[in-house]
Scaffold this active site. Structure first.
Site, PDB file in Angstrom:
ATOM      1  CB  SER A  14     -30.936 -98.055  76.644  1.00 48.69           C
ATOM      2  OG  SER A  14     -31.930 -98.997  76.271  1.00 48.69           O
ATOM      3  NE  ARG A  66     -36.619-119.286  88.990  1.00 52.67           N
ATOM      4  CZ  ARG A  66     -36.158-118.468  88.043  1.00 52.67           C
ATOM      5  NH1 ARG A  66     -36.083-117.176  88.282  1.00 52.67           N
ATOM      6  NH2 ARG A  66     -35.765-118.934  86.883  1.00 52.67           N
ATOM      7  NE  ARG A  92     -32.340-114.865  87.325  1.00 55.16           N
ATOM      8  CZ  ARG A  92     -31.949-116.082  86.942  1.00 55.16           C
ATOM      9  NH1 ARG A  92     -31.455-116.258  85.733  1.00 55.16           N
ATOM     10  NH2 ARG A  92     -32.090-117.113  87.723  1.00 55.16           N
ATOM     11  CB  VAL A  93     -38.761-115.886  85.272  1.00 57.71           C
ATOM     12  CG1 VAL A  93     -40.210-116.235  85.639  1.00 57.71           C
ATOM     13  CG2 VAL A  93     -38.596-115.894  83.752  1.00 57.71           C
ATOM     14  CG  LEU A  94     -39.230-111.099  89.149  1.00 58.28           C
ATOM     15  CD1 LEU A  94     -39.809-109.694  89.022  1.00 58.28           C
ATOM     16  CD2 LEU A  94     -38.138-111.149  90.216  1.00 58.28           C
ATOM     17  CG  ASN A 108     -41.388-106.335  82.149  1.00 61.47           C
ATOM     18  OD1 ASN A 108     -40.225-105.993  82.221  1.00 61.47           O
ATOM     19  ND2 ASN A 108     -41.802-107.273  81.312  1.00 61.47           N
ATOM     20  CG  HIS A 110     -42.581-108.512  76.455  1.00 60.60           C
ATOM     21  ND1 HIS A 110     -41.676-109.462  76.859  1.00 60.60           N
ATOM     22  CD2 HIS A 110     -43.193-109.018  75.354  1.00 60.60           C
ATOM     23  CE1 HIS A 110     -41.726-110.503  76.029  1.00 60.60           C
ATOM     24  NE2 HIS A 110     -42.643-110.246  75.105  1.00 60.60           N
ATOM     25  CD  GLU A 175     -37.948-101.872  74.463  1.00 67.25           C
ATOM     26  OE1 GLU A 175     -37.386-101.802  75.576  1.00 67.25           O
ATOM     27  OE2 GLU A 175     -37.725-102.797  73.658  1.00 67.25           O
TER      28      GLU A 175
HETATM   29  C1  GRF Z   1     -33.891-104.782  75.253  1.00 70.85           C
HETATM   30  O1  GRF Z   1     -33.904-105.916  74.411  1.00 70.85           O
HETATM   31  C2  GRF Z   1     -35.290-104.274  75.424  1.00 70.85           C
HETATM   32  O2  GRF Z   1     -36.081-104.556  74.271  1.00 70.85           O
HETATM   33  C3  GRF Z   1     -35.813-105.048  76.597  1.00 70.85           C
HETATM   34  O3  GRF Z   1     -34.681-105.260  77.443  1.00 70.85           O
HETATM   35  C4  GRF Z   1     -33.469-105.244  76.639  1.00 70.85           C
HETATM   36  C5  GRF Z   1     -32.383-104.387  77.226  1.00 70.85           C
HETATM   37  O4  GRF Z   1     -32.917-103.134  77.473  1.00 70.85           O
HETATM   38  N1  GRF Z   1     -36.833-104.280  77.280  1.00 70.85           N
HETATM   39  P1  GRF Z   1     -32.048-101.994  78.274  1.00 70.85           P
HETATM   40  O5  GRF Z   1     -31.221-101.284  77.231  1.00 70.85           O
HETATM   41  O6  GRF Z   1     -31.156-102.716  79.276  1.00 70.85           O
HETATM   42  O7  GRF Z   1     -33.062-101.105  78.893  1.00 70.85           O
END
Ligand code: GRF
Length: 200
Positions: A14, A66, A92-94, A108, A110, A175
């Site tokens: 999203s 990794r 994934r943690v980079l 990013n 968060h 977001e």
């Molecule tokens: C959501 O929990 C959002 O808060 C975090 O990533 C998750 C999925 O987001 N940033 P999206 O719909 O795949 O962008």
């Protein structure tokens, strides 16, 4: 010069959709790739619907290696030569090596008001702490998990009776406003912080 943006996702995408849909007209950037670490992630179809090239690098194919996973990420990314990478629901943690390679070009989002609640389960932690406000942060990615320079934050109220789900939904809605505005400024080399909030 129009900035080339690659977006990394793991799920529904999203945030990727709002970023892609924002990059039109006089916007200084355009999407060039949506890349997922999960095969068949819902966001891949949404990117294809928008005519954005996609790629998948399944981390599970690298058996916990990794370095090998990130070497393939880099190979795929370097083919499109992005100026900016947006992590958008990328789970994934980079490694430090990867973040150092792209530092200064990677963002990013968060779901907390960093530096509060780095890591996972941010909404549950805010509720358990009895916080009256919560939100989300866009930051530059550095080797320090969820620790890079903050470029924007959006604040939401926490209501009595909120659950993880109701709070997550409220934060996600912000977001979708915050990330596109930060990207627009970042692509124009404007680091003025974006500060958003919704009324209680
Ligand atoms: C959501 O929990 C959002 O808060 C975090 O990533 C998750 C999925 O987001 N940033 P999206 O719909 O795949 O962008």
């Amino acid at each position: 010069m129009t900035k080339r943006v690659a977006i990394l996702i793991s799920g529904g995408g999203s945030n990727m959709v709002t970023l892609v849909d924002s990059m039109t007209g006089d916007h200084p950037a355009r999407p060039v790739l949506v890349l997922s670490n999960i095969e068949g992630a819902g966001g891949l179809a949404r990117a294809t619907e928008r005519g954005i090239p996609t790629a998948t690098v399944p981390h599970k194919d690298y058996g916990g290696d990794r370095a090998a996973f990130e070497a393939e990420l880099n190979r795929v990314l370097e083919e499109v030569a992005p100026d900016i990478i947006c992590l958008a629901g990328f789970m994934r943690v980079l490694t430090e090596e990867f973040t150092r390679k792209w530092q200064g070009r990677m963002l990013n989002i968060h779901p907390s008001l960093l530096p509060k609640y780095r890591g996972l389960h941010t909404h549950r932690r805010a509720l358990e702490a009895g916080d009256r406000e919560h939100g989300c942060t866009v930051h530059e990615v550095t080797a320090e998990l969820d620790g890079g320079p903050i470029l924007g934050q959006a604040t939401v109220p926490v209501y009595d009776g909120d659950t993880e789900e109701t709070l997550a939904k409220r934060v996600l809605g912000m977001e979708h406003q915050l990330y596109p505005e930060v990207l627009r400024r970042y692509a124009a080399a404007d680091r003025t912080p974006v500060v958003l909030s919704i009324s209680s």
